[in-house]
Design a protein around this motif. Structure first.
Motif, PDB file in Angstrom:
ATOM      1  N   TYR A 113       1.822  -5.725   3.756  1.00  0.00           N
ATOM      2  CA  TYR A 113       0.794  -6.435   4.513  1.00  0.00           C
ATOM      3  C   TYR A 113       0.832  -7.753   4.045  1.00  0.00           C
ATOM      4  O   TYR A 113      -0.138  -8.606   4.283  1.00  0.00           O
ATOM      5  CB  TYR A 113      -0.357  -5.737   4.516  1.00  0.00           C
ATOM      6  CG  TYR A 113      -1.245  -5.559   3.275  1.00  0.00           C
ATOM      7  CD1 TYR A 113      -0.795  -4.309   2.483  1.00  0.00           C
ATOM      8  CD2 TYR A 113      -2.225  -6.210   2.573  1.00  0.00           C
ATOM      9  CE1 TYR A 113      -1.340  -4.146   1.252  1.00  0.00           C
ATOM     10  CE2 TYR A 113      -2.840  -6.012   1.521  1.00  0.00           C
ATOM     11  CZ  TYR A 113      -2.277  -5.080   0.734  1.00  0.00           C
ATOM     12  OH  TYR A 113      -2.967  -4.716  -0.667  1.00  0.00           O
ATOM     13  N   VAL A 147      -4.266  -3.463   4.920  1.00  0.00           N
ATOM     14  CA  VAL A 147      -4.288  -2.052   4.262  1.00  0.00           C
ATOM     15  C   VAL A 147      -5.125  -1.353   5.266  1.00  0.00           C
ATOM     16  O   VAL A 147      -6.188  -1.610   5.982  1.00  0.00           O
ATOM     17  CB  VAL A 147      -4.959  -1.912   2.792  1.00  0.00           C
ATOM     18  CG1 VAL A 147      -5.391  -0.634   2.615  1.00  0.00           C
ATOM     19  CG2 VAL A 147      -4.425  -2.909   2.067  1.00  0.00           C
ATOM     20  N   MET A 148      -4.693  -0.020   5.584  1.00  0.00           N
ATOM     21  CA  MET A 148      -5.430   0.901   6.543  1.00  0.00           C
ATOM     22  C   MET A 148      -5.872   1.881   5.852  1.00  0.00           C
ATOM     23  O   MET A 148      -5.287   2.804   5.399  1.00  0.00           O
ATOM     24  CB  MET A 148      -4.317   1.315   7.505  1.00  0.00           C
ATOM     25  CG  MET A 148      -4.093   0.266   8.687  1.00  0.00           C
ATOM     26  SD  MET A 148      -2.244   0.358   9.469  1.00  0.00           S
ATOM     27  CE  MET A 148      -1.546  -0.817   8.379  1.00  0.00           C
ATOM     28  N   TYR A 180       0.623   5.488   1.082  1.00  0.00           N
ATOM     29  CA  TYR A 180      -0.012   6.361   1.891  1.00  0.00           C
ATOM     30  C   TYR A 180       0.625   7.808   1.606  1.00  0.00           C
ATOM     31  O   TYR A 180       1.805   7.931   1.390  1.00  0.00           O
ATOM     32  CB  TYR A 180      -0.024   6.029   3.172  1.00  0.00           C
ATOM     33  CG  TYR A 180      -0.604   4.577   3.802  1.00  0.00           C
ATOM     34  CD1 TYR A 180       0.254   3.765   3.538  1.00  0.00           C
ATOM     35  CD2 TYR A 180      -2.029   4.625   3.907  1.00  0.00           C
ATOM     36  CE1 TYR A 180      -0.276   2.228   4.097  1.00  0.00           C
ATOM     37  CE2 TYR A 180      -2.399   3.232   4.304  1.00  0.00           C
ATOM     38  CZ  TYR A 180      -1.691   2.215   4.332  1.00  0.00           C
ATOM     39  OH  TYR A 180      -2.044   1.115   4.668  1.00  0.00           O
ATOM     40  N   TYR A 239      -3.659   0.264  -2.929  1.00  0.00           N
ATOM     41  CA  TYR A 239      -3.343  -0.868  -2.295  1.00  0.00           C
ATOM     42  C   TYR A 239      -3.319  -2.000  -3.359  1.00  0.00           C
ATOM     43  O   TYR A 239      -3.383  -1.741  -4.384  1.00  0.00           O
ATOM     44  CB  TYR A 239      -4.640  -1.370  -1.407  1.00  0.00           C
ATOM     45  CG  TYR A 239      -5.964  -1.243  -1.836  1.00  0.00           C
ATOM     46  CD1 TYR A 239      -6.636  -0.176  -2.112  1.00  0.00           C
ATOM     47  CD2 TYR A 239      -6.441  -2.561  -2.420  1.00  0.00           C
ATOM     48  CE1 TYR A 239      -7.900  -0.262  -2.707  1.00  0.00           C
ATOM     49  CE2 TYR A 239      -7.717  -2.598  -2.969  1.00  0.00           C
ATOM     50  CZ  TYR A 239      -8.668  -1.446  -3.123  1.00  0.00           C
ATOM     51  OH  TYR A 239      -9.695  -1.424  -3.872  1.00  0.00           O
ATOM     52  N   GLN A 259      -7.169   3.563  -4.396  1.00  0.00           N
ATOM     53  CA  GLN A 259      -8.406   3.772  -3.602  1.00  0.00           C
ATOM     54  C   GLN A 259      -9.450   4.911  -4.167  1.00  0.00           C
ATOM     55  O   GLN A 259      -9.104   5.557  -4.661  1.00  0.00           O
ATOM     56  CB  GLN A 259      -7.865   4.251  -2.239  1.00  0.00           C
ATOM     57  CG  GLN A 259      -8.846   4.323  -1.228  1.00  0.00           C
ATOM     58  CD  GLN A 259      -9.526   3.416  -0.457  1.00  0.00           C
ATOM     59  OE1 GLN A 259      -9.457   2.255  -1.156  1.00  0.00           O
ATOM     60  NE2 GLN A 259     -10.138   3.624   0.776  1.00  0.00           N
ATOM     61  N   GLN A 269       3.990   0.595   2.545  1.00  0.00           N
ATOM     62  CA  GLN A 269       3.825  -0.331   3.517  1.00  0.00           C
ATOM     63  C   GLN A 269       3.530  -1.739   3.144  1.00  0.00           C
ATOM     64  O   GLN A 269       2.555  -1.879   2.300  1.00  0.00           O
ATOM     65  CB  GLN A 269       2.674   0.104   4.514  1.00  0.00           C
ATOM     66  CG  GLN A 269       2.247  -0.917   5.625  1.00  0.00           C
ATOM     67  CD  GLN A 269       0.833  -1.121   5.621  1.00  0.00           C
ATOM     68  OE1 GLN A 269      -0.022  -0.447   5.324  1.00  0.00           O
ATOM     69  NE2 GLN A 269       0.401  -2.578   6.088  1.00  0.00           N
ATOM     70  N   LEU A 287      -4.935   6.722   2.317  1.00  0.00           N
ATOM     71  CA  LEU A 287      -4.607   5.449   1.700  1.00  0.00           C
ATOM     72  C   LEU A 287      -4.629   6.040   0.073  1.00  0.00           C
ATOM     73  O   LEU A 287      -5.912   6.430  -0.308  1.00  0.00           O
ATOM     74  CB  LEU A 287      -5.394   4.384   1.826  1.00  0.00           C
ATOM     75  CG  LEU A 287      -5.364   3.159   1.158  1.00  0.00           C
ATOM     76  CD1 LEU A 287      -4.029   2.508   1.119  1.00  0.00           C
ATOM     77  CD2 LEU A 287      -6.448   2.147   1.294  1.00  0.00           C
ATOM     78  N   ALA A 329       0.845  -1.213  -0.091  1.00  0.00           N
ATOM     79  CA  ALA A 329       0.011  -0.050  -0.057  1.00  0.00           C
ATOM     80  C   ALA A 329       1.015   1.220   0.063  1.00  0.00           C
ATOM     81  O   ALA A 329       2.085   1.314   0.459  1.00  0.00           O
ATOM     82  CB  ALA A 329      -0.864  -0.064   1.164  1.00  0.00           C
TER      83      ALA A 329
END
Lengths: 107, 116
Positions: free
Chosen positions: A91, B102-103, A36, A49, A55, A89, A46, A34
């Motif tokens: 995940y 994902v935030m 940000y 992703y 987004q 980031q 965000l 992702a």
């Protein structure tokens, strides 16, 4: 832990130009990445992703690409509001980890 | 719309504890995952862990086990971060965010200063 390395740390550009920010993972994270945007006084936003999915609300001048260990955030035709800080980031596993950030400054 | 409103800045003494709150609105809190993150100048963001509001299940970054405790109050749609035995290394801005991977929504951050 997966180490996320962003480069450059600082980037100077002018409105209307295009820029790219790199994010490299220390091991494969597939496309579990992702991006940000951080702005002073505002909540982090965000942008992208799954490596490349915008987004809702993210302007189309932003795009993301990459898979595995190498990822890129590209901003085309920079607008004045784009000059701020960006983070990647992953995940893919625990713990989630972030890149060190890229500050996009006005040239 | 989705909102995450964090409690204000805290000044705490070394060795003390602090509890930060994150009041949410605009989405179904009881079926959401809430993450907490730590940012220190550098800049550097660290993921502390997440809590599932539905059943209170948690997943912590090993680094923060014993330091951070995540809880929720479903009745008020609020998430909490408890930090214990504070030292200068805990001085940072702490964020809440919605999501476990994902935030997609973040709070504005709460500054914690540790000083006697």
């Amino acid at each position: 832990d997966v180490q996320m390395t962003q480069s450059p740390s600082y980037l100077a550009a002018s409105p209307g130009e295009s820029v790219s920010i790199s994010c490299k993972a220390s091991k494969s994270i597939a496309t579990y990445l992702a991006w940000y945007q951080e702005k002073p006084g505002k909540a982090n936003k965000l942008l992208i992703y799954s490596g490349s999915t915008l987004q809702s609300g993210t302007p189309s001048r932003f795009s993301g690409s990459g898979s595995g260990t190498d990822f890129t955030l590209t901003i085309r035709s920079l607008e004045p509001e784009d000059f701020t800080v960006y983070y990647c980031q992953h995940y893919n596993e625990y713990p989630r980890t972030f890149g060190g950030g890229t500050k996009l400054e006005l040239k | 719309q989705v909102k995450l409103l964090q409690s204000g800045a805290e000044l705490v003494k070394p060795g003390a504890s602090v509890k930060l709150s994150c009041k949410t609105s605009g989405f179904t809190f009881s079926t959401s995952y809430m993450s907490w993150l730590k940012q220190v100048p550098g800049p550097s963001i660290e993921w502390i862990g997440w809590i599932y509001a539905g059943d209170g299940g948690t997943n912590y970054n090993q680094k923060f086990k014993g330091k951070a405790t995540l809880t929720v109050d479903k009745s008020s749609s609020t998430a909490y971060l408890d930090l214990s035995s504070l030292t200068s290394e805990d001085a940072a801005v702490y964020f809440c965010a919605r999501g476990w991977g994902v935030m997609d929504a973040w709070g504005q951050g709460a500054s914690v200063t540790v000083s006697s």
